[in-house]
Design an enzyme around this catalytic site. Structure first.
Site, PDB file in Angstrom:
ATOM      1  N   GLY A 240       0.638  -1.344  -0.042  1.00 10.37           N
ATOM      2  CA  GLY A 240      -0.023  -0.098   0.228  1.00 10.37           C
ATOM      3  C   GLY A 240       0.847   1.201   0.030  1.00 10.37           C
ATOM      4  O   GLY A 240       0.326   2.495  -0.360  1.00 10.37           O
ATOM      5  N   GLU A 275       3.883  -6.634   1.797  1.00 10.60           N
ATOM      6  CA  GLU A 275       3.317  -7.174   0.538  1.00 10.60           C
ATOM      7  C   GLU A 275       3.338  -5.797  -0.324  1.00 10.60           C
ATOM      8  O   GLU A 275       2.262  -5.594  -0.959  1.00 10.60           O
ATOM      9  CB  GLU A 275       2.169  -7.737   0.573  1.00 10.60           C
ATOM     10  N   GLY A 277       3.624  -3.947  -3.511  1.00 11.84           N
ATOM     11  CA  GLY A 277       3.608  -3.902  -4.982  1.00 11.84           C
ATOM     12  C   GLY A 277       3.954  -2.572  -5.650  1.00 11.84           C
ATOM     13  O   GLY A 277       5.054  -2.527  -6.139  1.00 11.84           O
ATOM     14  N   CYS A 344     -11.912   4.118 -29.189  1.00 16.54           N
ATOM     15  CA  CYS A 344     -13.078   4.881 -29.301  1.00 16.54           C
ATOM     16  C   CYS A 344     -13.919   4.759 -27.841  1.00 16.54           C
ATOM     17  O   CYS A 344     -15.048   4.185 -27.689  1.00 16.54           O
ATOM     18  CB  CYS A 344     -14.004   4.093 -30.429  1.00 16.54           C
ATOM     19  N   GLU A 345     -13.276   5.729 -27.090  1.00 18.36           N
ATOM     20  CA  GLU A 345     -13.936   6.046 -25.749  1.00 18.36           C
ATOM     21  C   GLU A 345     -13.406   7.385 -25.326  1.00 18.36           C
ATOM     22  O   GLU A 345     -12.297   7.503 -25.377  1.00 18.36           O
ATOM     23  CB  GLU A 345     -13.358   5.039 -24.728  1.00 18.36           C
ATOM     24  N   TYR A 373       0.560  -1.435 -12.167  1.00 13.42           N
ATOM     25  CA  TYR A 373      -0.826  -1.446 -12.741  1.00 13.42           C
ATOM     26  C   TYR A 373      -0.885  -0.915 -14.182  1.00 13.42           C
ATOM     27  O   TYR A 373      -1.677   0.055 -14.506  1.00 13.42           O
ATOM     28  CB  TYR A 373      -1.388  -0.618 -11.783  1.00 13.42           C
TER      29      TYR A 373
HETATM   30  C1  LIG Z   1      -2.900  -5.006  -4.146  1.00 12.70           C
HETATM   31  C2  LIG Z   1      -2.442  -5.799  -2.971  1.00 12.70           C
HETATM   32  C3  LIG Z   1      -1.417  -5.330  -2.397  1.00 12.70           C
HETATM   33  C4  LIG Z   1      -0.531  -4.504  -3.006  1.00 12.70           C
HETATM   34  O1  LIG Z   1      -0.740  -3.301  -3.162  1.00 12.70           O
HETATM   35  P1  LIG Z   1       0.258  -2.126  -3.455  1.00 12.70           P
HETATM   36  O2  LIG Z   1      -0.656  -0.822  -3.066  1.00 12.70           O
HETATM   37  O3  LIG Z   1       0.618  -2.241  -4.854  1.00 12.70           O
HETATM   38  O4  LIG Z   1       1.300  -1.940  -2.391  1.00 12.70           O
HETATM   39  C5  LIG Z   1      -0.692  -6.027  -1.492  1.00 12.70           C
HETATM   40  N1  LIG Z   1      -1.600  -6.936  -0.707  1.00 12.70           N
HETATM   41  C6  LIG Z   1      -2.837  -7.109  -0.990  1.00 12.70           C
HETATM   42  C7  LIG Z   1      -3.805  -8.087  -0.275  1.00 12.70           C
HETATM   43  C8  LIG Z   1      -3.316  -6.772  -2.359  1.00 12.70           C
HETATM   44  O5  LIG Z   1      -4.486  -6.928  -2.494  1.00 12.70           O
END
Ligand SMILES: *Cc1c(COP(=O)(O)O)cnc(C)c1O
Length: 421
Positions: A240, A275, A277, A344-345, A373
């Site tokens: 997050g 986690e 991302g 086309c949007e 993403y």
């Molecule tokens: C999407 C997600 C993440 C990663 O979120 P980021 O904002 O990209 O760091 C981690 N854990 C879970 C369960 C998610 O759904």
């Protein structure tokens, strides 16, 4: 802007690679990722957590390219997956299943079986039904499934409503006020090792304070559970953390956040899972595109480019901002324009009403901060071919996914004349 992207002599570089030459040789649209940028972001987490038991489980959904996954696996990353398909990708890229956590509200029987067979670390469970299913399948396969329960800590992440997940009204997790009873039920089921507490409260958090708030609530829950004889060993705080998309935004203080987390859990006999991302990959990616046409409608300028919402849907979906930079600095000043694609949007834009370089047909541009993403959400809408992807490392670069072909577009479809069922 991530320092791995820089102008030198008027040309935009990724590390030591000039992007104009990549665009010319590889064609456009094309995603470019920086191996050094990803490595730096990963090492910031790894160094920040050194000294405590931890796993950094990269959230595959942000960018699942095999080259990116392999790079992170080599650095020691584990993985957070949300589908069987993501587990397949991780395994193909040489990831260690023992460092995989499986999140998501809707795991199917087939996905759970696959994950059990491959020996993942644990499941982050989001409902009693899911816990019962994992118990039954683990028993049938003669395995013990490690589980964590995803708790909804009722913390407001103060981010875009579509990427906020930690409030009671969201579909994710189990309400912290009700979860103790679910732990009791799970602990009594066969085939399970109930060992974790997890949460993930939202995305694109430029201020980590809500995650620390959630951590405190989860630590309180862990005390309660341990007092009730449930031996929690894993604390998973999800991902997050955000990245600056706009020049006026600044990155969250990751080292400060991790130092605070270390303080919170030290002496508690817990393994910490994160986690991340977006914060590992977003700033290390750019989407290269060519200007097709310029046109003017009244006072409004349009820059029509060959990339669209099918390569990068974030502007259409979240009104996201991506900086638009020319690969060759323009001598023609700037223009306020909508940068739009061929789809086309009306929502097919990379930028609206933006002051950008006054680029002309044939010029190349980059949409910045696209490593997360971006390709992961690309589609074949309008029968567009998904773009190629390139990984830069120092002065070299290699294609890590080829551009799709027309044959790719119809693969798997039946196309018989007079076909009858
Ligand atoms: C999407 C997600 C993440 C990663 O979120 P980021 O904002 O990209 O760091 C981690 N854990 C879970 C369960 C998610 O759904």
């Amino acid at each position: 802007m991530n320092p791995v992207f820089q102008y030198r002599g008027g040309m935009l570089f990724c590390e030591d690679v000039e992007l104009q030459s990549v665009a010319e040789r590889e064609g456009t649209p094309c995603y470019v990722y920086s191996a050094a940028g990803i490595r730096n972001a990963y090492l910031q987490y790894a160094e920040g957590l050194a000294g405590i038991p931890h796993h950094i489980c990269y959230a595959v959904k942000a960018n699942g390219n095999l080259g990116v996954l392999r790079h992170l696996a080599t650095l020691g990353a584990g993985f957070d997956i949300v589908s069987g398909g993501e587990l397949y990708r991780v395994l193909q890229a040489g990831g260690d299943p023992a460092k995989v956590v499986f999140s998501g509200v809707g795991k199917t029987r087939e996905e759970v079986e696959y994950a059990l067979e491959q020996g993942i670390h644990s499941f982050n469970c989001e409902s009693e039904g899911e816990i019962a299913l994992i118990s039954a399948l683990a028993r049938r396969l003669n395995k013990t499934a490690a589980i964590a329960i995803r708790v909804n800590p009722d913390v407001d992440a103060s981010t875009h409503p579509y990427i906020s997940t930690g409030l009671k009204e969201h579909k994710f997790g189990i309400d912290i006020a009700e979860v103790a009873a679910v732990y009791e039920t799970a602990a009594a089921l066969p085939g399970l090792s109930v060992q974790g507490v997890s949460c993930h409260i939202g995305s694109q958090l430029l201020d980590p304070a809500p995650v620390l708030e959630a951590a405190q609530r989860l630590l309180g829950l862990i005390d309660t559970l341990r007092a009730n004889g449930i031996n929690i060993t894993d604390l998973d705080l999800g991902g997050g953390l955000g990245v600056p998309y706009q020049p006026h935004e600044s990155a969250p203080d990751v080292p400060g956040f991790l130092a605070r987390l270390k303080q919170l859990i030290s002496g508690r006999n817990l393994t910490l899972f994160l986690e991340p991302g977006r914060s590992l990959v977003a700033s290390s990616g750019a989407l290269l595109s060519r200007v097709l046409y310029r046109k003017q409608s009244g006072q409004k300028h349009f820059i029509i480019v060959d990339a669209s919402m099918t390569e990068l849907i974030r502007p259409a979906l979240y009104e996201a901002h991506h900086e638009i930079l020319p690969l060759r600095e323009s001598k023609l000043g700037t223009v306020v324009a909508d940068v739009v694609g061929p789809v086309c949007e009306s929502s097919d834009f990379l930028a609206t009403g933006r002051e950008v370089a006054n680029v002309m047909p044939g010029d190349m541009i980059a949409a910045m901060t696209c490593g997360a993403y971006g390709f992961a959400m690309a589609s074949n809408y309008n029968a567009r071919l998904r773009p190629s992807e390139v990984l830069v490392d120092g002065a070299t670069w290699k294609q890590v996914r080829r551009r799709e072909t027309l044959e790719d577009l119809i693969r798997g479809e039946q196309n018989e004349q007079n076909g009858t069922a």
